[in-house]
Motif scaffolding. Structure first.
Motif, PDB file in Angstrom:
ATOM      1  N   UNK A  38      10.611  14.971 -23.881  1.00  0.00           N
ATOM      2  CA  UNK A  38      10.015  14.235 -22.756  1.00  0.00           C
ATOM      3  C   UNK A  38       9.265  15.122 -21.775  1.00  0.00           C
ATOM      4  N   UNK A  39       9.536  16.433 -21.811  1.00  0.00           N
ATOM      5  CA  UNK A  39       8.855  17.326 -20.866  1.00  0.00           C
ATOM      6  C   UNK A  39       7.835  18.222 -21.578  1.00  0.00           C
ATOM      7  N   UNK A  40       7.587  17.932 -22.858  1.00  0.00           N
ATOM      8  CA  UNK A  40       6.715  18.775 -23.671  1.00  0.00           C
ATOM      9  C   UNK A  40       5.306  18.914 -23.120  1.00  0.00           C
ATOM     10  N   UNK A  41       4.827  17.884 -22.417  1.00  0.00           N
ATOM     11  CA  UNK A  41       3.437  17.911 -21.928  1.00  0.00           C
ATOM     12  C   UNK A  41       3.358  18.130 -20.420  1.00  0.00           C
ATOM     13  N   UNK A  42       4.446  18.631 -19.813  1.00  0.00           N
ATOM     14  CA  UNK A  42       4.489  18.704 -18.341  1.00  0.00           C
ATOM     15  C   UNK A  42       4.602  20.141 -17.833  1.00  0.00           C
ATOM     16  N   UNK A  43       4.123  20.363 -16.605  1.00  0.00           N
ATOM     17  CA  UNK A  43       4.270  21.672 -15.967  1.00  0.00           C
ATOM     18  C   UNK A  43       5.722  21.847 -15.489  1.00  0.00           C
ATOM     19  N   UNK A  44       6.063  23.083 -15.108  1.00  0.00           N
ATOM     20  CA  UNK A  44       7.462  23.405 -14.803  1.00  0.00           C
ATOM     21  C   UNK A  44       8.069  22.565 -13.682  1.00  0.00           C
ATOM     22  N   UNK A  45       7.290  22.352 -12.638  1.00  0.00           N
ATOM     23  CA  UNK A  45       7.821  21.622 -11.487  1.00  0.00           C
ATOM     24  C   UNK A  45       8.099  20.161 -11.870  1.00  0.00           C
ATOM     25  N   UNK A  46       7.157  19.577 -12.602  1.00  0.00           N
ATOM     26  CA  UNK A  46       7.310  18.181 -13.028  1.00  0.00           C
ATOM     27  C   UNK A  46       8.438  18.046 -14.048  1.00  0.00           C
ATOM     28  N   UNK A  47       8.557  19.059 -14.910  1.00  0.00           N
ATOM     29  CA  UNK A  47       9.643  19.098 -15.880  1.00  0.00           C
ATOM     30  C   UNK A  47      10.978  18.880 -15.204  1.00  0.00           C
ATOM     31  N   UNK A  48      11.188  19.629 -14.124  1.00  0.00           N
ATOM     32  CA  UNK A  48      12.471  19.582 -13.436  1.00  0.00           C
ATOM     33  C   UNK A  48      12.744  18.172 -12.891  1.00  0.00           C
ATOM     34  N   UNK A  49      11.693  17.549 -12.356  1.00  0.00           N
ATOM     35  CA  UNK A  49      11.856  16.190 -11.812  1.00  0.00           C
ATOM     36  C   UNK A  49      12.293  15.231 -12.920  1.00  0.00           C
ATOM     37  N   UNK A  50      11.661  15.342 -14.077  1.00  0.00           N
ATOM     38  CA  UNK A  50      11.966  14.426 -15.188  1.00  0.00           C
ATOM     39  C   UNK A  50      13.374  14.680 -15.730  1.00  0.00           C
ATOM     40  N   UNK A  51      13.736  15.958 -15.856  1.00  0.00           N
ATOM     41  CA  UNK A  51      15.071  16.286 -16.365  1.00  0.00           C
ATOM     42  C   UNK A  51      16.153  15.815 -15.390  1.00  0.00           C
ATOM     43  N   UNK A  52      15.927  16.048 -14.098  1.00  0.00           N
ATOM     44  CA  UNK A  52      16.890  15.570 -13.095  1.00  0.00           C
ATOM     45  C   UNK A  52      17.027  14.055 -13.165  1.00  0.00           C
ATOM     46  N   UNK A  53      15.913  13.409 -13.434  1.00  0.00           N
ATOM     47  CA  UNK A  53      15.922  11.948 -13.533  1.00  0.00           C
ATOM     48  C   UNK A  53      16.759  11.494 -14.728  1.00  0.00           C
ATOM     49  N   UNK A  54      16.586  12.170 -15.867  1.00  0.00           N
ATOM     50  CA  UNK A  54      17.372  11.808 -17.054  1.00  0.00           C
ATOM     51  C   UNK A  54      18.855  12.108 -16.824  1.00  0.00           C
ATOM     52  N   UNK A  55      19.128  13.195 -16.089  1.00  0.00           N
ATOM     53  CA  UNK A  55      20.525  13.522 -15.746  1.00  0.00           C
ATOM     54  C   UNK A  55      21.147  12.378 -14.924  1.00  0.00           C
ATOM     55  N   UNK A  56      20.395  11.860 -13.956  1.00  0.00           N
ATOM     56  CA  UNK A  56      20.995  10.801 -13.142  1.00  0.00           C
ATOM     57  C   UNK A  56      21.083   9.484 -13.913  1.00  0.00           C
ATOM     58  N   UNK A  57      20.200   9.305 -14.898  1.00  0.00           N
ATOM     59  CA  UNK A  57      20.330   8.135 -15.781  1.00  0.00           C
ATOM     60  C   UNK A  57      21.663   8.221 -16.532  1.00  0.00           C
ATOM     61  N   UNK A  58      21.987   9.420 -17.037  1.00  0.00           N
ATOM     62  CA  UNK A  58      23.269   9.612 -17.733  1.00  0.00           C
ATOM     63  C   UNK A  58      24.434   9.436 -16.753  1.00  0.00           C
ATOM     64  N   UNK A  59      24.282   9.949 -15.546  1.00  0.00           N
ATOM     65  CA  UNK A  59      25.351   9.812 -14.547  1.00  0.00           C
ATOM     66  C   UNK A  59      25.585   8.349 -14.176  1.00  0.00           C
TER      67      UNK A  59
END
Ligand code: ADP
Ligand code: MG
Length: 221
Positions: free
Chosen positions: A171-192
């Motif tokens: 999901x972060x393959x096409x994103x810059x580092x800063x945006x990557x973190x936002x998306x990953x944090x978002x998926x983490x909270x989806x799991x939470x």
């Protein structure tokens, strides 16, 4: 907790004319618990997408057992499978797979057009947009959005039907580092929030937020 996904001795064999049959998935067994966040790593061609597509009921096993929510997917008929997938599984893909000339709202609404769940479209879309802070994107056309904005819309679309399982293929393959973190944090909270998340990634940092990391090599764990 219960296993939401149970895979036993799974094989996916591709037979291409003039070549030896290839086991893209080779005797793989894996259980995933409800609410777990699993990251899948592995080099290109190791079978990650094939595995995710089988879990997502987009592709069928050659051999072996795949139970999702207690149901053996190879025993379901195509029509049942489509309904099962729409009700229970949300997809997030590297290239977003959004409709470019439609708005955020229209894209997020798509899974709702196919569900038998009784969901008020406008209320649900506005609630999710608020949760993940994309209210400003609802009336914007996708083709005018940045990569990170597109991926947030895609996550909203994956969540709108309230599925139990979210599958994310790089999901972060096409994103810059800063945006990557936002998306990953978002998926983490989806799991939470109680959903089961399975994410394929090349990125060690992204994988590190998961509850468990598994590595696939030549179709094996
Ligand atoms: P990954 O996502 O880890 O890069 P894939 O699951 O896409 O790997 O592919 C695993 C292997 O299966 C690769 O060798 C790939 O070439 C092969 N493969 C995938 N899909 C097909 C297909 N439809 N037909 C033939 N071979 C395929
Ligand atoms: Mg892949």
């Amino acid at each position: 907790m219960e296993n939401i996904i149970e895979i036993k001795n799974l094989y996916k064999t591709y037979t291409v004319k003039g070549a030896e049959p290839l086991n893209a998935i080779d005797d793989l067994s894996l259980n995933v618990k409800e609410g777990e966040f699993v990251a899948i790593k592995g080099v290109s061609g190791s079978g990650k997408t094939t595995l995710l597509n089988i879990i997502g009921t987009l592709d069928s096993p050659t051999k072996g057992s795949v139970k999702i929510l207690g149901k053996e997917i190879s025993k379901m008929k195509p029509g049942q499978l489509a309904a099962f997938r729409n009700d229970n599984i949300g997809f997030v893909l590297q290239d977003f797979a959004l409709i470019p000339y439609n708005t955020g709202y229209e894209n997020i609404e798509v899974p709702l057009l196919f569900t038998h769940k009784k969901i008020n479209h406008k209320e649900m879309i506005e609630k999710i947009a608020k949760d993940i802070e994309i209210e400003n994107l609802l009336n914007q056309k996708v083709n005018t959005m940045s990569g990170g904005q597109k991926q947030r819309v895609a996550i909203a679309r994956a969540l709108v039907n309230d599925p139990k399982i979210i599958l994310a293929d790089e999901p972060t393959g096409a994103l810059d580092n800063k945006t990557k973190k936002i998306i990953i944090d978002m998926l983490r909270s989806v799991a939470d929030s109680g959903k089961t998340v399975i994410m394929v990634t090349h990125d060690d940092k992204a994988a590190s937020v998961a509850d468990r990391i598994i590595t696939i090599s030549d179709g094996k764990i």
